[in-house]
Design an enzyme around this catalytic site. Structure first.
Site, PDB file in Angstrom:
ATOM      1  N   ASP A 222       9.629  -3.005  -0.139  1.00 34.34           N
ATOM      2  CA  ASP A 222      10.911  -2.019   0.151  1.00 34.34           C
ATOM      3  C   ASP A 222      10.294  -0.537   0.410  1.00 34.34           C
ATOM      4  OD1 ASP A 222      10.237  -0.991  -2.469  1.00 34.34           O
ATOM      5  OD2 ASP A 222      11.969  -2.025  -3.460  1.00 34.34           O
TER       6      ASP A 222
ATOM      7  N   ASP B 202      10.474   3.538   0.069  1.00 32.12           N
ATOM      8  CA  ASP B 202      11.126   4.634  -0.798  1.00 32.12           C
ATOM      9  C   ASP B 202      10.473   5.986  -0.069  1.00 32.12           C
ATOM     10  OD1 ASP B 202      11.864   2.910  -3.209  1.00 32.12           O
ATOM     11  OD2 ASP B 202       9.852   2.674  -3.329  1.00 32.12           O
TER      12      ASP B 202
ATOM     13  N   ASP C 280       3.985   7.031 -11.668  1.00 38.13           N
ATOM     14  CA  ASP C 280       3.007   6.301 -12.634  1.00 38.13           C
ATOM     15  C   ASP C 280       1.572   6.378 -12.487  1.00 38.13           C
ATOM     16  OD1 ASP C 280       3.854   4.581 -10.600  1.00 38.13           O
ATOM     17  OD2 ASP C 280       4.816   3.171 -11.783  1.00 38.13           O
TER      18      ASP C 280
END
Ligand code: ATP
Ligand code: MG
Length: 451
Positions: free
Chosen positions: A64, A66, A156
Site C-alpha cells: 500500500d 502511505d 519505527d
C-alpha cells in the site's frame, strides 16, 4: 491557496536527487500520485513514506502507499471529499478510491515535545496537545504535530522512514535508512528498548520486516526483543489479530512463522500452537508448515487466503493434542472432538481476538474433515455443496501430504470434482454398495439391547 515552502526540518536530511535512485512515478499507485499533487497544489508539502518508498527502492511491489504531510487531518478532510478521519490513538485520514485506500498522516512530533510545549508551541505549529503515555511508557495517544525531521524520527525502523516527493523527485533520509537498505538491516530509530516500551507491537514488526525483506535485525534492535516480549500482554487482542494477519499474509509466512517460533513475541500471539508443534515431525506440525507454504504460494500468484483457513491450520496441532490427551478416557469421540474444538478456540481468543465469522468457518473446515473422510452416499452431495467444501478439501489434501493415512480420500474427492455427472453418480453408487453391505446387515437383538 497557501504558498508552498520546503517544510522546516528538511535541512536535516540526506537528499538523493532524481537520477541517484530508481523510484519512478509510474511505479506508484495513480491515486497516491494524485493525492501528492493535490496536496501540493493546495500549498502543503506531501511525501510518499514508509513501505511504499522502501519496497520500491528494493524493486518490490508495495502493498500500500502511505503519505505524510504538513496538512492537518481537517485540511485533508476538506480537500478530499472521499476521505474520512479514523483513529484516536493516531488520527489518520483515509482517502478512498474504489477499493484502494491511501493513508495520509500529518507529520508528528516526538512525545518529549509535550514537555517543551510552552517554549516551542508557535514554532512547531502545535495546535492540538494530544499525547499521552501509560505508566509503562506506552503511547496511548499521539496527535502532536511537528516537522518532517521529527516525523521521521518517530517512525519505527530506519528503512521505514524514507520520504519521496513528486515536487523534485528527491528521496529524503533523516536516519540511516538508505544505508540500512543497502546493508539489509532492520534498525530501530532511537533507543530500541524505549521504542519497544512505547509500542510493543514494534517487536512483531521487526520480525515481520526481517522475514519479509530478508533483512537481519541489527544487534541492538534485536537484543531487547525476548526480554520485553511480555509487554505484548498489554496490547489489545484485536490489534494482535490484525498484526497476526499482517505477519502471515505478507507473502513470507513460512519464514515469519519460523521467527515467531524462535523469538519470544511469538508466544504472545500463538502460544498454544508453538507449544503443540514441539515435535516438528508430527503430522499436525507438518500440516501447519505445509499450510504456511501453501499460503505463500497462493499469494505469490495473486490468490487470496482467508483467516479462517489460516487459523484452522494454526490451531490444528493444538486441537490434535487436546483430542489425544482425552482419548484414554471413556468419552464418546464426538464429544471429545467438540469439547476440544471449543477449548482450543477459546484459548486462542485469550491471545488474539478472531472475528466470529472466521472461527465459525474454521470450525466448519474441521467438521467437514470427518465427513470428507467417511464419504457415504448420504453425505457426499451435501459435503460437496457446502460453502466451505473447497477449503475443507484443500485442508484434507494437506493432511494427507503431512503423512496422515486417510484412505485415499483426497484422491477420491479430486476425481469426484473433475468427473461429469454420470461419473459422479457412479462414484457415489460404488460407495453406497460397499458401505451398504455393512450398513444393511440386520441387527440381531442381543441380551444387552434389552437392558
Ligand atoms: P507494509 O505496508 O508493507 O506492511 P509499512 O512499512 O508501510 O509496511 P505500515 O503499517 O503500512 O507499514 O505503516 C506505514 C509507516 O508508518 C511505516 O513504514 C512506519 O514508518 C510507520 N509506522 C507504522 N507503524 C508504526 C509503529 N508502530 N511505530 C512507529 N512507526 C510506525
Ligand atoms: Mg504500508
Amino acid at each position: 491557496m497557501k504558498p508552498q515552502n520546503s517544510p522546516p526540518g528538511i535541512e536535516n536530511a540526506i537528499r538523493l536527487s532524481r537520477d541517484e535512485h530508481c523510484i519512478s512515478r509510474k511505479n506508484i499507485s495513480k491515486n497516491a500520485v494524485k493525492v501528492l499533487y493535490k496536496l501540493g497544489e493546495e500549498g502543503f508539502n506531501a511525501y510518499l513514506v514508509g513501505g511504499g518508498v522502501r519496497d520500491l527502492l528494493l524493486g518490490n511491489q508495495p502493498k500500500d502507499f502511505d503519505i505524510a504531510t504538513d496538512a492537518e487531518p481537517e485540511d485533508i478532510r476538506r480537500i478530499f471529499r472521499n476521505s474520512r478521519i479514523i483513529g484516536r490513538r493516531f488520527k489518520i485520514v483515509h482517502i478512498r478510491f474504489g477499493r484502494e485506500i491511501i493513508e495520509v498522516t500529518t507529520f508528528r512530533a516526538p512525545h518529549e515535545a509535550l514537555n517543551e510545549i510552552a517554549d516551542d508551541a508557535p514554532r512547531k505549529r502545535i495546535k492540538e496537545l494530544d499525547s499521552a503515555h501509560s505508566s509503562s511508557g506506552m503511547i496511548l495517544r499521539d496527535n502532536v504535530y511537528g516537522n518532517i525531521d521529527e516525523d521521521a524520527l518517530r517512525r519505527d525502523f530506519t528503512v521505514n522512514s524514507l520520504y519521496y516527493t513528486v515536487d523534485n523527485f528527491e528521496i529524503l533520509d533523516f536516519s540511516s535508512g538508505l544505508n540500512d537498505i543497502q546493508s539489509k538491516q532492520i534498525r530501530m530509530i532511537g533507543d530500541p528498548e524505549e521504542r519497544y516500551r512505547e509500542d510493543p507491537v514494534r517487536m512483531l514488526r521487526a520480525l515481520r520486516f526481517s522475514a519479509k525483506l530478508k533483512f537481519e535485525i541489527e544487534k541492538e534492535t534485536r537484543e531487547p526483543i525476548n526480554r520485553l516480549a511480555h509487554l505484548l500482554e498489554s496490547i489489545s487482542s484485536a490489534r494482535l489479530f490484525d498484526e497476526s494477519m499482517k505477519l502471515l499474509t505478507g507473502g513470507q509466512a513460512v519464514d515469519t512463522f519460523a521467527l515467531l517460533a524462535e523469538f519470544d513475541p511469538g508466544k504472545y500471539l500463538f502460544g498454544p500452537t508453538i507449544e503443540a508443534i514441539e515435535d516438528a515431525e508430527a503430522p499436525a506440525s507438518k500440516l501447519l508448515q505445509l499450510a504456511l507454504k501453501n499460503t505463500d504460494s497462493r499469494l505469490a500468484i495473486g490468490k487470496s487466503v482467508t483467516p479462517a483457513f489460516l487459523y484452522a491450520a494454526l490451531l490444528w496441532p493444538v486441537l490434535q493434542k487436546k483430542i489425544n490427551m482425552q482419548q484414554s478416557e471413556e468419552q464418546n469421540p464426538g464429544q471429545i472432538y467438540s469439547e476440544a474444538v471449543s477449548s482450543c478456540i477459546s484459548e486462542q481468543l485469550t491471545f488474539t481476538s478472531i472475528p466470529k465469522r472466521f472461527t465459525a468457518a474454521s470450525r466448519e473446515i474441521w467438521d467437514l474433515q470427518n465427513r470428507l473422510e467417511r464419504r457415504n452416499r448420504r453425505n457426499v452431495n451435501s459435503c460437496f455443496a457446502h460453502p466451505r467444501f473447497r477449503a475443507a478439501y484443500d485442508f484434507l489434501l494437506l493432511r494427507e501430504e503431512s503423512g496422515e493415512n486417510l484412505g485415499e480420500a483426497g484422491q477420491w474427492w479430486t476425481d469426484f470434482q473433475i468427473g461429469d455427472t454420470k461419473q459422479r453418480d457412479e462414484m457415489i453408487e460404488k460407495l453406497n454398495s460397499s458401505n451398504s453391505r455393512r450398513k444393511r446387515r440386520p441387527r440381531r437383538k442381543t441380551n444387552s439391547d434389552s437392558h
